[in-house]
Design a protein around this motif. Structure first.
Motif, PDB file in Angstrom:
ATOM      1  N   LEU A 132       0.822  -1.227   0.025  1.00 31.92           N
ATOM      2  CA  LEU A 132       0.050  -0.132  -0.019  1.00 31.92           C
ATOM      3  C   LEU A 132       0.973   1.229   0.029  1.00 31.92           C
ATOM      4  O   LEU A 132       1.754   1.337   0.835  1.00 31.92           O
ATOM      5  N   GLY A 133       0.527   2.364  -0.591  1.00 28.37           N
ATOM      6  CA  GLY A 133       1.162   3.348  -0.716  1.00 28.37           C
ATOM      7  C   GLY A 133       1.130   4.491   0.489  1.00 28.37           C
ATOM      8  O   GLY A 133       1.945   5.289   0.915  1.00 28.37           O
ATOM      9  N   ARG A 134       0.014   4.248   1.185  1.00 28.24           N
ATOM     10  CA  ARG A 134      -0.169   4.785   2.376  1.00 28.24           C
ATOM     11  C   ARG A 134      -1.083   3.955   3.435  1.00 28.24           C
ATOM     12  O   ARG A 134      -1.686   2.847   2.870  1.00 28.24           O
ATOM     13  N   PRO A 135      -1.481   4.207   4.457  1.00 30.20           N
ATOM     14  CA  PRO A 135      -2.010   3.522   5.365  1.00 30.20           C
ATOM     15  C   PRO A 135      -3.588   3.096   4.886  1.00 30.20           C
ATOM     16  O   PRO A 135      -4.159   4.137   4.323  1.00 30.20           O
ATOM     17  N   ALA A 136      -3.963   1.940   5.009  1.00 35.25           N
ATOM     18  CA  ALA A 136      -5.302   1.580   4.628  1.00 35.25           C
ATOM     19  C   ALA A 136      -6.538   2.542   5.107  1.00 35.25           C
ATOM     20  O   ALA A 136      -7.321   2.594   4.623  1.00 35.25           O
ATOM     21  N   GLU A 137      -6.141   3.052   6.352  1.00 35.31           N
ATOM     22  CA  GLU A 137      -7.225   3.990   6.957  1.00 35.31           C
ATOM     23  C   GLU A 137      -7.473   5.216   6.046  1.00 35.31           C
ATOM     24  O   GLU A 137      -8.384   6.087   6.246  1.00 35.31           O
ATOM     25  N   GLU A 138      -6.422   5.372   5.300  1.00 33.22           N
ATOM     26  CA  GLU A 138      -6.375   6.733   4.441  1.00 33.22           C
ATOM     27  C   GLU A 138      -6.676   6.630   3.207  1.00 33.22           C
ATOM     28  O   GLU A 138      -6.676   7.587   2.241  1.00 33.22           O
ATOM     29  N   ILE A 139      -7.097   5.358   2.725  1.00 32.85           N
ATOM     30  CA  ILE A 139      -7.456   4.964   1.276  1.00 32.85           C
ATOM     31  C   ILE A 139      -8.925   4.782   1.245  1.00 32.85           C
ATOM     32  O   ILE A 139      -9.590   3.670   1.981  1.00 32.85           O
ATOM     33  N   SER A 140      -9.692   5.643   0.593  1.00 29.26           N
ATOM     34  CA  SER A 140     -11.065   5.263   0.324  1.00 29.26           C
ATOM     35  C   SER A 140     -11.404   4.820  -1.018  1.00 29.26           C
ATOM     36  O   SER A 140     -10.601   5.128  -1.838  1.00 29.26           O
TER      37      SER A 140
END
Length: 146
Positions: A66-74
């Motif tokens: 992931l390029g950023r945390p899963a919590e930050e990908i909508s």
């Protein structure tokens, strides 16, 4: 309404990556786990990489994270990364849509559909999908499924 194969495959790939963050996953592994055509997934992952939603590492220990945390990908991020607009009418954005006469109220309905869809997608994160799947427990294959 039409959800593109690209958006569906991209979301599934990101959820797969979010489930195993200890090591990079190859496109082959993601495609196999999710039943996605490998060549199509390679194209989709390229779009996700360009959008910063995944990052890659070359080599025998390479793959994708992931390029950023899963919590930050909508899901809104995902759809925009692979499709651009959330909803279009005959390939055109809804922003300037205008109809004459008795159909003049219809563009407002289409824009309301877009607004609500955008809201749902923005409120749904990859992490939320992973947590929901974990809470549901292991899936039991349907009768007759191979």
């Amino acid at each position: 309404m039409h959800i593109s194969a690209k958006a569906d495959y991209a979301a599934r790939a990101l959820v797969e990556l979010a489930c195993d963050t200890a090591r990079p996953l190859t496109c082959e592994a993601i495609a196999s786990a999710q039943g996605i055509p490998f060549r199509f997934l390679k194209s989709v992952v390229g779009d996700l990489r360009r959008a910063g939603l995944v990052r890659s590492q070359r080599g025998c220990e390479g793959g994708y994270w992931l390029g950023r945390p899963a919590e930050e990908i909508s899901l809104l991020d995902v759809v925009r990364a692979v499709d651009g607009e959330v909803i279009t009418l005959r390939g055109e954005p809804l922003a300037g849509l205008d109809y004459p006469g008795p159909a003049d109220g219809l563009p407002a309905v289409w824009r309301a559909v877009q607004d609500r869809t955008t809201e749902i997608l923005a409120d749904t994160t990859v992490a939320g999908l992973v947590h929901a799947a974990a809470a549901a427990g292991p899936r039991v294959p349907a009768a007759g499924a191979a």
